[in-house]
Design a protein around this motif. Sequence first.
Motif, PDB file in Angstrom:
ATOM      1  N   HIS A  93     101.343   6.641  60.020  1.00  0.00           N
ATOM      2  CA  HIS A  93     100.316   7.213  59.142  1.00  0.00           C
ATOM      3  C   HIS A  93     100.841   8.468  58.446  1.00  0.00           C
ATOM      4  O   HIS A  93     100.628   8.662  57.242  1.00  0.00           O
ATOM      5  N   SER A 127      88.213   1.860  68.644  1.00  0.00           N
ATOM      6  CA  SER A 127      88.140   1.975  67.187  1.00  0.00           C
ATOM      7  C   SER A 127      87.849   3.405  66.769  1.00  0.00           C
ATOM      8  O   SER A 127      88.370   3.898  65.756  1.00  0.00           O
ATOM      9  N   GLY A 128      87.034   4.087  67.562  1.00  0.00           N
ATOM     10  CA  GLY A 128      86.756   5.483  67.275  1.00  0.00           C
ATOM     11  C   GLY A 128      87.968   6.367  67.498  1.00  0.00           C
ATOM     12  O   GLY A 128      88.177   7.347  66.782  1.00  0.00           O
ATOM     13  N   ARG A 131      90.504   5.701  64.472  1.00  0.00           N
ATOM     14  CA  ARG A 131      89.937   5.688  63.122  1.00  0.00           C
ATOM     15  C   ARG A 131      90.663   6.617  62.156  1.00  0.00           C
ATOM     16  O   ARG A 131      90.851   6.298  60.984  1.00  0.00           O
ATOM     17  N   SER A 132      91.071   7.786  62.637  1.00  0.00           N
ATOM     18  CA  SER A 132      91.724   8.742  61.738  1.00  0.00           C
ATOM     19  C   SER A 132      93.184   8.403  61.474  1.00  0.00           C
ATOM     20  O   SER A 132      93.824   9.039  60.636  1.00  0.00           O
ATOM     21  N   THR A 135      93.835   3.178  57.773  1.00  0.00           N
ATOM     22  CA  THR A 135      93.001   3.136  56.575  1.00  0.00           C
ATOM     23  C   THR A 135      91.788   2.242  56.784  1.00  0.00           C
ATOM     24  O   THR A 135      90.670   2.576  56.364  1.00  0.00           O
ATOM     25  N   ASP A 136      92.015   1.095  57.434  1.00  0.00           N
ATOM     26  CA  ASP A 136      90.934   0.124  57.628  1.00  0.00           C
ATOM     27  C   ASP A 136      90.863  -0.306  59.084  1.00  0.00           C
ATOM     28  O   ASP A 136      91.898  -0.536  59.727  1.00  0.00           O
ATOM     29  N   ILE A 137      89.637  -0.432  59.586  1.00  0.00           N
ATOM     30  CA  ILE A 137      89.392  -0.989  60.920  1.00  0.00           C
ATOM     31  C   ILE A 137      88.570  -2.253  60.767  1.00  0.00           C
ATOM     32  O   ILE A 137      87.521  -2.253  60.120  1.00  0.00           O
ATOM     33  N   GLU A 139      86.890  -5.426  62.947  1.00  0.00           N
ATOM     34  CA  GLU A 139      86.524  -6.023  64.227  1.00  0.00           C
ATOM     35  C   GLU A 139      86.046  -7.446  63.965  1.00  0.00           C
ATOM     36  O   GLU A 139      84.928  -7.665  63.483  1.00  0.00           O
ATOM     37  N   SER A 165      96.242  -0.876  58.842  1.00  0.00           N
ATOM     38  CA  SER A 165      95.020  -1.554  59.283  1.00  0.00           C
ATOM     39  C   SER A 165      95.093  -1.853  60.770  1.00  0.00           C
ATOM     40  O   SER A 165      96.156  -2.177  61.314  1.00  0.00           O
TER      41      SER A 165
END
Length: 582
Positions: A93, A127-128, A131-132, A135-137, A139, A165
């Motif tokens: 990232h 996922s939390g 998240r940072s 770019t995309d999560i 599920e 992602s």
Amino acid sequence: MGSNAPLNVSAMVVNSLESSGIDHVFLVPGKLIYPLLDAIDNSPLIRGIVGAHETGSAFMADGYARASRKFGVCAGISGPGTMNFVPGMAAAHADRIPMLYIAGGISSHAEGKGAFQDATPGGIFESGVVRSLVTDIVELKNKENTQAEMRRAIEGLNWMRRAQSFISIPVDVQKQDVLPGQEVARQPYAHGEFNACEVPANRAALDALCDQYLFQSKRVAFLVGSRGNDAETAKLLLEVAEGFHIPVATTLSGKGAFPEQHALALGVYGFSSHSRAARVINSDELDVLVVFGSDLNQRDSMNWSRRLTGGKELFIFDDSFDSPAMGHISRQGIFSGISASFRLLAQKAADNPPGLPQALQRRKGWIAEINETPLYDHRFEQLGDRVSSGDEALYPGDVVKHLCRILPKDSNVVVDSGAHRIFMAHYWLSSGKGNYFSSSSLAPMGWAIAAGIGVKLAAPERPCVVVTGDGCMMMHGMEIQTAARYRVKVIYVVLNNAAHGAIHIDAIRSGSISEQFTKLPCHSWSAFASSIGVAARVVERIDELDGVLSEACQYDGPFLIEVITGVFPAPNRYYAEAEACP
């Protein structure tokens, strides 16, 4: 598998990777990805590479993405697997490397019941956590959404968008059959021009740059960062530099974009700066500095030196969709594709407009003056300023010079974090083929050990050498067994100084911390390598290195060279001076 045969979700995921040209997935196996592993195993185009640790797998995928100019893919189980991806996620990232992370989750029927390794919102909510860092999560909990969700996950995974992602798929969903005909890959346009995946050049800005500066008798220099550092862009940059007779410096993250033995090379500017680059870019004699693809962050800007921007015009061309943190720079950036910009400038130079021959003649005289300053000034190399004990300890700079002289010029060079990074940046003279790789923004130690495997698998036709240190080996050295397992021909050069070199110098000289925190046990990394199937040799004298390198180049598999070095001050004089005088 016939076109009318049912596919399960895992097979569709793998098909989408095949359609994107992916041929390696880096993973650590687990029960929560059994269906996905089966789909990878049945793929005729994709090879699964099992790493020792999920962080290593993420680093391998990162290296693969950089060398292939595709996106990297790694897979593991949710929960502990995803948490182990996090260091790799952060490094990719920070450097804006396109990546896809696939996690297999607990069965959707087990959510909210205290299931083992539950990473859903009812568990650790992975996922939390990530998240940072992406770019995309995505599920994917409904097989009917496989087509749409995979398209969403892959959409930005290219070298224009540079997205990352994360996709989580419950293990029961991975096994579910999907109706045939749901192609995940998007259909290309019939006309190739509509399929281009490159930021276009800002023609108006580049026209003005040429008319007002490049076509005129102005003293212009280029500073090229990471987003100008790939093989195709490097070719275009060389054409532009020669066409306009412009001297070129690179940042540490841009090293590899320009041949450093070229008459127009200024070397590295900023962290690990060469004398010639520091003299030209920091001087008032420069009329214009044109920056391409750099954030001008702390290391790229010589510790935010005011001399970078003082007394000259500054133009910053970049194609990043994410605004970098450049509050210290008064000029705003010019959004323009780096490769496309160089392609347009090369054409303008080839047109040979009126006035350009006279401008070139003036610049040639200036270049001759510049080249009177060596890349590195021997008065400041501090060769005799040994910090470690022992008169025979090898100087790392001499080791790097030997590597540079002996290894093929088209070698992919993968460099780790530590004092050896500075010695490599300073003494390794890049061939300018976009073939120098390093995690530069976050710079986790041990990254190169694993990333080198991905680099080699992405570009098997090129020799690959990883330069690392004993501190890095203590963190991720186990990944050399992955190279041994798959017979990946990587040469590992381990500079063993029995210390965390850079901070060990601080401990000895200034007493800022106790030496107990900076000394390392002097492990035998050659013995370690031999124990897990990697051929290895030890080098204690510089005259031994040539023969061992020749043996390593001829060996059909991974080869580790442990070089016993002393602890010396790193050649980073200009950066240190700038840090002391903000």
